[in-house]
Design an enzyme around this catalytic site. Structure first.
Site, PDB file in Angstrom:
ATOM      1  N   ASP A  12       0.860  -1.179   0.000  1.00  0.00           N
ATOM      2  CA  ASP A  12       0.000   0.000   0.000  1.00  0.00           C
ATOM      3  C   ASP A  12       0.901   1.237   0.000  1.00  0.00           C
ATOM      4  OD1 ASP A  12      -2.407   1.644   0.498  1.00  0.00           O
ATOM      5  OD2 ASP A  12      -1.537   1.876   2.499  1.00  0.00           O
ATOM      6  N   ASP A  14      -0.193   5.210   0.782  1.00  0.00           N
ATOM      7  CA  ASP A  14      -0.425   6.203   1.832  1.00  0.00           C
ATOM      8  C   ASP A  14      -0.493   5.547   3.207  1.00  0.00           C
ATOM      9  OD1 ASP A  14      -0.934   8.775   0.224  1.00  0.00           O
ATOM     10  OD2 ASP A  14      -2.216   7.311  -0.771  1.00  0.00           O
ATOM     11  N   GLY A  47      -5.055   2.637  -3.656  1.00  0.00           N
ATOM     12  CA  GLY A  47      -6.284   3.248  -4.143  1.00  0.00           C
ATOM     13  C   GLY A  47      -6.014   4.233  -5.258  1.00  0.00           C
ATOM     14  N   LYS A 186      -8.596  -4.721  -3.482  1.00  0.00           N
ATOM     15  CA  LYS A 186      -7.197  -5.086  -3.707  1.00  0.00           C
ATOM     16  C   LYS A 186      -7.047  -6.606  -3.690  1.00  0.00           C
ATOM     17  CE  LYS A 186      -5.191  -0.901  -1.623  1.00  0.00           C
ATOM     18  NZ  LYS A 186      -4.255  -0.363  -0.619  1.00  0.00           N
ATOM     19  N   ASP A 209      -2.179  -0.300   5.966  1.00  0.00           N
ATOM     20  CA  ASP A 209      -2.516   0.443   7.186  1.00  0.00           C
ATOM     21  C   ASP A 209      -3.988   0.793   7.310  1.00  0.00           C
ATOM     22  OD1 ASP A 209      -2.585   3.896   6.700  1.00  0.00           O
ATOM     23  OD2 ASP A 209      -2.319   2.475   5.067  1.00  0.00           O
ATOM     24  N   ASN A 212      -9.051  -0.107   3.290  1.00  0.00           N
ATOM     25  CA  ASN A 212      -9.043  -0.579   1.906  1.00  0.00           C
ATOM     26  C   ASN A 212      -7.967  -1.642   1.674  1.00  0.00           C
ATOM     27  OD1 ASN A 212      -6.865   1.232   2.024  1.00  0.00           O
ATOM     28  ND2 ASN A 212      -7.161   1.937  -0.075  1.00  0.00           N
TER      29      ASN A 212
END
Length: 259
Positions: A12, A14, A47, A186, A209, A212
Protein backbone atom coordinates in the site's frame (compact mmCIF):
# COMPACT_ATOMS: atom_id res chain seq x y z
CA UNK A 1 10.69 -18.32 -20.36
CA UNK A 2 11.01 -16.00 -17.41
CA UNK A 3 11.75 -17.48 -14.01
CA UNK A 4 8.81 -17.57 -11.59
CA UNK A 5 9.30 -15.18 -8.67
CA UNK A 6 10.40 -16.55 -5.30
CA UNK A 7 7.73 -14.39 -3.65
CA UNK A 8 5.54 -11.35 -4.30
CA UNK A 9 5.25 -8.38 -1.91
CA UNK A 10 2.35 -5.94 -2.21
CA UNK A 11 2.79 -2.42 -0.81
CA UNK A 12 0.00 0.00 0.00
CA UNK A 13 1.16 3.61 -0.45
CA UNK A 14 -0.43 6.20 1.83
CA UNK A 15 0.44 5.43 5.44
CA UNK A 16 2.56 2.46 4.38
CA UNK A 17 5.27 2.83 1.74
CA UNK A 18 4.84 6.61 2.01
CA UNK A 19 5.82 8.34 5.24
CA UNK A 20 3.87 11.27 6.70
CA UNK A 21 5.43 13.61 4.14
CA UNK A 22 4.32 11.36 1.23
CA UNK A 23 7.91 10.34 0.60
CA UNK A 24 9.57 6.91 0.46
CA UNK A 25 12.16 6.32 3.18
CA UNK A 26 15.75 5.55 2.12
CA UNK A 27 15.48 2.21 3.96
CA UNK A 28 12.45 1.30 1.82
CA UNK A 29 14.22 2.20 -1.44
CA UNK A 30 17.10 -0.05 -0.36
CA UNK A 31 14.71 -2.85 0.62
CA UNK A 32 12.95 -2.77 -2.76
CA UNK A 33 16.30 -2.98 -4.54
CA UNK A 34 17.26 -6.02 -2.44
CA UNK A 35 13.90 -7.71 -3.07
CA UNK A 36 14.47 -7.49 -6.81
CA UNK A 37 17.99 -8.88 -6.43
CA UNK A 38 16.44 -11.88 -4.63
CA UNK A 39 13.91 -12.54 -7.44
CA UNK A 40 11.09 -11.25 -5.24
CA UNK A 41 8.60 -9.04 -7.09
CA UNK A 42 7.52 -5.78 -5.38
CA UNK A 43 4.07 -4.59 -6.45
CA UNK A 44 2.25 -1.41 -5.48
CA UNK A 45 -1.31 -2.03 -4.22
CA UNK A 46 -3.07 1.29 -3.85
CA UNK A 47 -6.28 3.25 -4.14
CA UNK A 48 -4.41 5.59 -6.45
CA UNK A 49 -4.41 5.32 -10.24
CA UNK A 50 -1.39 4.19 -12.28
CA UNK A 51 -0.84 7.76 -13.60
CA UNK A 52 -0.53 8.98 -10.00
CA UNK A 53 2.15 6.38 -9.33
CA UNK A 54 4.24 6.85 -12.50
CA UNK A 55 7.00 8.89 -10.87
CA UNK A 56 7.15 6.62 -7.84
CA UNK A 57 7.38 3.51 -10.01
CA UNK A 58 10.18 5.07 -12.02
CA UNK A 59 12.08 6.09 -8.89
CA UNK A 60 11.75 2.70 -7.18
CA UNK A 61 12.06 0.51 -10.27
CA UNK A 62 8.68 -1.11 -9.52
CA UNK A 63 6.87 -1.88 -12.79
CA UNK A 64 3.74 -3.64 -11.47
CA UNK A 65 0.67 -2.18 -9.75
CA UNK A 66 -2.69 -3.18 -8.33
CA UNK A 67 -4.34 0.19 -8.89
CA UNK A 68 -7.58 1.83 -7.81
CA UNK A 69 -8.15 -0.74 -5.06
CA UNK A 70 -7.85 -3.66 -7.46
CA UNK A 71 -9.83 -2.26 -10.38
CA UNK A 72 -6.79 -2.46 -12.66
CA UNK A 73 -3.87 -4.88 -12.54
CA UNK A 74 -0.67 -4.12 -14.43
CA UNK A 75 2.14 -6.66 -14.22
CA UNK A 76 5.52 -5.65 -15.64
CA UNK A 77 3.81 -2.90 -17.67
CA UNK A 78 1.18 -5.29 -19.12
CA UNK A 79 -2.50 -4.63 -18.33
CA UNK A 80 -3.84 -8.01 -17.22
CA UNK A 81 -7.21 -7.01 -15.67
CA UNK A 82 -9.68 -4.12 -15.53
CA UNK A 83 -13.01 -3.89 -13.68
CA UNK A 84 -15.09 -1.28 -15.52
CA UNK A 85 -18.16 0.39 -13.96
CA UNK A 86 -21.31 0.35 -16.13
CA UNK A 87 -21.92 3.75 -17.75
CA UNK A 88 -25.62 3.76 -16.87
CA UNK A 89 -24.76 3.14 -13.23
CA UNK A 90 -22.30 6.05 -13.26
CA UNK A 91 -25.01 8.28 -14.77
CA UNK A 92 -27.40 7.38 -11.97
CA UNK A 93 -24.79 7.97 -9.28
CA UNK A 94 -23.68 11.27 -10.77
CA UNK A 95 -27.26 12.55 -10.97
CA UNK A 96 -27.95 11.45 -7.39
CA UNK A 97 -24.74 13.10 -6.16
CA UNK A 98 -25.45 16.34 -7.97
CA UNK A 99 -29.19 16.65 -7.31
CA UNK A 100 -29.68 14.99 -3.89
CA UNK A 101 -26.33 15.14 -2.08
CA UNK A 102 -24.39 18.08 -3.56
CA UNK A 103 -21.23 15.95 -3.54
CA UNK A 104 -18.77 16.34 -6.46
CA UNK A 105 -17.08 13.34 -8.08
CA UNK A 106 -13.76 12.29 -9.51
CA UNK A 107 -13.73 9.85 -12.45
CA UNK A 108 -10.75 7.49 -12.63
CA UNK A 109 -9.51 5.09 -15.27
CA UNK A 110 -6.07 3.50 -15.40
CA UNK A 111 -5.11 6.20 -17.91
CA UNK A 112 -7.14 9.25 -16.93
CA UNK A 113 -8.27 11.36 -13.93
CA UNK A 114 -11.05 13.94 -14.23
CA UNK A 115 -13.35 15.81 -11.82
CA UNK A 116 -16.97 16.83 -12.19
CA UNK A 117 -16.10 20.37 -11.02
CA UNK A 118 -13.15 22.25 -9.58
CA UNK A 119 -14.75 22.54 -6.17
CA UNK A 120 -13.47 23.29 -2.67
CA UNK A 121 -13.77 19.56 -1.74
CA UNK A 122 -11.62 18.70 -4.78
CA UNK A 123 -9.04 21.30 -3.84
CA UNK A 124 -8.86 20.04 -0.25
CA UNK A 125 -8.44 16.42 -1.33
CA UNK A 126 -5.81 16.89 -4.02
CA UNK A 127 -3.86 19.37 -1.90
CA UNK A 128 -3.65 16.69 0.79
CA UNK A 129 -2.04 14.41 -1.82
CA UNK A 130 0.33 17.16 -3.01
CA UNK A 131 -1.37 17.04 -6.42
CA UNK A 132 -3.04 19.47 -8.78
CA UNK A 133 -6.80 19.15 -9.22
CA UNK A 134 -7.37 17.10 -12.42
CA UNK A 135 -9.09 18.72 -15.41
CA UNK A 136 -12.87 19.14 -15.32
CA UNK A 137 -14.88 16.79 -17.58
CA UNK A 138 -18.15 15.44 -16.21
CA UNK A 139 -18.80 13.51 -19.46
CA UNK A 140 -15.56 11.51 -19.46
CA UNK A 141 -17.36 8.32 -18.43
CA UNK A 142 -19.40 8.43 -21.67
CA UNK A 143 -16.20 8.47 -23.73
CA UNK A 144 -13.99 5.84 -22.10
CA UNK A 145 -14.17 3.05 -19.49
CA UNK A 146 -14.05 4.15 -15.86
CA UNK A 147 -12.88 1.76 -13.13
CA UNK A 148 -13.28 3.93 -10.01
CA UNK A 149 -15.10 7.02 -8.77
CA UNK A 150 -14.42 9.23 -5.77
CA UNK A 151 -17.02 10.99 -3.67
CA UNK A 152 -15.24 14.19 -2.68
CA UNK A 153 -16.69 14.75 0.77
CA UNK A 154 -15.73 14.72 4.43
CA UNK A 155 -19.02 13.06 5.39
CA UNK A 156 -22.37 12.04 3.94
CA UNK A 157 -21.59 8.81 2.10
CA UNK A 158 -23.88 6.53 4.14
CA UNK A 159 -27.07 6.92 2.00
CA UNK A 160 -25.21 5.81 -1.12
CA UNK A 161 -24.76 2.27 0.18
CA UNK A 162 -28.51 1.64 0.24
CA UNK A 163 -29.25 3.44 -3.04
CA UNK A 164 -26.41 1.75 -4.97
CA UNK A 165 -25.96 -1.84 -3.70
CA UNK A 166 -24.08 -2.67 -6.92
CA UNK A 167 -21.17 -0.57 -5.72
CA UNK A 168 -18.72 -0.62 -2.82
CA UNK A 169 -18.04 2.60 -0.89
CA UNK A 170 -14.87 2.80 1.22
CA UNK A 171 -13.66 5.95 2.94
CA UNK A 172 -10.01 6.15 1.95
CA UNK A 173 -9.05 9.53 3.40
CA UNK A 174 -10.68 12.28 5.44
CA UNK A 175 -11.59 13.98 2.15
CA UNK A 176 -12.78 11.20 -0.13
CA UNK A 177 -14.65 7.90 -0.51
CA UNK A 178 -13.53 5.31 -3.09
CA UNK A 179 -16.33 3.83 -5.22
CA UNK A 180 -16.06 0.72 -7.39
CA UNK A 181 -17.96 -2.40 -8.44
CA UNK A 182 -19.24 -4.51 -5.56
CA UNK A 183 -16.78 -7.34 -4.98
CA UNK A 184 -13.89 -5.31 -6.31
CA UNK A 185 -10.95 -4.88 -3.92
CA UNK A 186 -7.20 -5.09 -3.71
CA UNK A 187 -7.73 -8.70 -2.72
CA UNK A 188 -9.74 -9.42 -5.86
CA UNK A 189 -7.08 -7.72 -7.99
CA UNK A 190 -4.41 -9.91 -6.41
CA UNK A 191 -6.47 -13.04 -7.12
CA UNK A 192 -6.83 -12.01 -10.77
CA UNK A 193 -3.08 -11.45 -11.04
CA UNK A 194 -2.13 -14.77 -9.46
CA UNK A 195 -4.64 -16.66 -11.63
CA UNK A 196 -3.73 -14.92 -14.89
CA UNK A 197 0.04 -15.26 -14.45
CA UNK A 198 -0.01 -18.77 -12.94
CA UNK A 199 1.43 -17.58 -9.62
CA UNK A 200 -1.00 -19.29 -7.23
CA UNK A 201 1.87 -21.30 -5.69
CA UNK A 202 4.08 -18.22 -5.14
CA UNK A 203 4.27 -16.99 -1.50
CA UNK A 204 2.59 -13.60 -1.08
CA UNK A 205 3.12 -10.80 1.45
CA UNK A 206 1.25 -7.52 1.88
CA UNK A 207 1.87 -4.30 3.82
CA UNK A 208 -1.00 -1.96 4.70
CA UNK A 209 -2.52 0.44 7.19
CA UNK A 210 -6.15 1.15 6.25
CA UNK A 211 -9.52 -0.48 5.67
CA UNK A 212 -9.04 -0.58 1.91
CA UNK A 213 -6.27 -3.11 2.69
CA UNK A 214 -8.63 -5.45 4.54
CA UNK A 215 -9.47 -7.82 1.64
CA UNK A 216 -5.81 -7.82 0.62
CA UNK A 217 -4.91 -9.08 4.09
CA UNK A 218 -7.46 -11.88 3.74
CA UNK A 219 -5.97 -12.88 0.36
CA UNK A 220 -2.20 -13.03 0.86
CA UNK A 221 -0.22 -15.63 2.80
CA UNK A 222 1.51 -13.12 5.10
CA UNK A 223 -0.31 -9.86 5.93
CA UNK A 224 1.83 -7.21 7.67
CA UNK A 225 0.24 -4.17 9.34
CA UNK A 226 2.09 -0.96 10.00
CA UNK A 227 2.18 0.17 13.63
CA UNK A 228 0.13 3.20 12.54
CA UNK A 229 -2.58 0.97 11.00
CA UNK A 230 -6.21 0.98 12.11
CA UNK A 231 -6.98 -1.59 14.82
CA UNK A 232 -9.33 -3.65 12.62
CA UNK A 233 -6.49 -4.27 10.18
CA UNK A 234 -3.97 -5.11 12.89
CA UNK A 235 -6.33 -7.84 14.07
CA UNK A 236 -5.98 -9.54 10.65
CA UNK A 237 -2.20 -9.19 10.47
CA UNK A 238 0.29 -11.98 10.94
CA UNK A 239 2.78 -9.36 12.10
CA UNK A 240 2.66 -5.70 13.13
CA UNK A 241 5.81 -3.84 12.15
CA UNK A 242 7.06 -0.36 13.03
CA UNK A 243 5.42 2.79 11.64
CA UNK A 244 5.65 4.16 8.12
CA UNK A 245 7.92 6.89 9.51
CA UNK A 246 10.32 4.54 11.30
CA UNK A 247 11.56 1.98 8.76
CA UNK A 248 8.59 -0.37 9.25
CA UNK A 249 8.86 -1.77 5.71
CA UNK A 250 12.55 -2.69 5.90
CA UNK A 251 12.27 -4.07 9.43
CA UNK A 252 9.48 -6.49 8.50
CA UNK A 253 11.11 -7.63 5.26
CA UNK A 254 14.25 -8.47 7.26
CA UNK A 255 12.19 -10.32 9.88
CA UNK A 256 10.64 -12.52 7.19
CA UNK A 257 14.04 -13.14 5.59
CA UNK A 258 13.11 -11.54 2.29
CA UNK A 259 16.06 -9.14 2.27
Amino acid sequence: MKKKPEAIVFFDLDGTLFNKDIDVLPSSYDAIRKLKQNNIVPIIATGRTPPEAVDLMKDTGIDSIIGMNGQVVIYEKEVVFTNNIDKNLITRLYEYSREKMNIPLSFYSYKTMRVSENSLPAQKFYTSLKQQVPPVDDQIYLKEPIQMLLLLCEQGESPYREVFPELTFIRNTHYCVDVFNHGGSKGNGIKELLKTKGFNDVPTYAFGDGMNDFEMFLTVDHPVAMSNAVDQLKEKAEYVTDTNNNDGIAKALKKFGLI
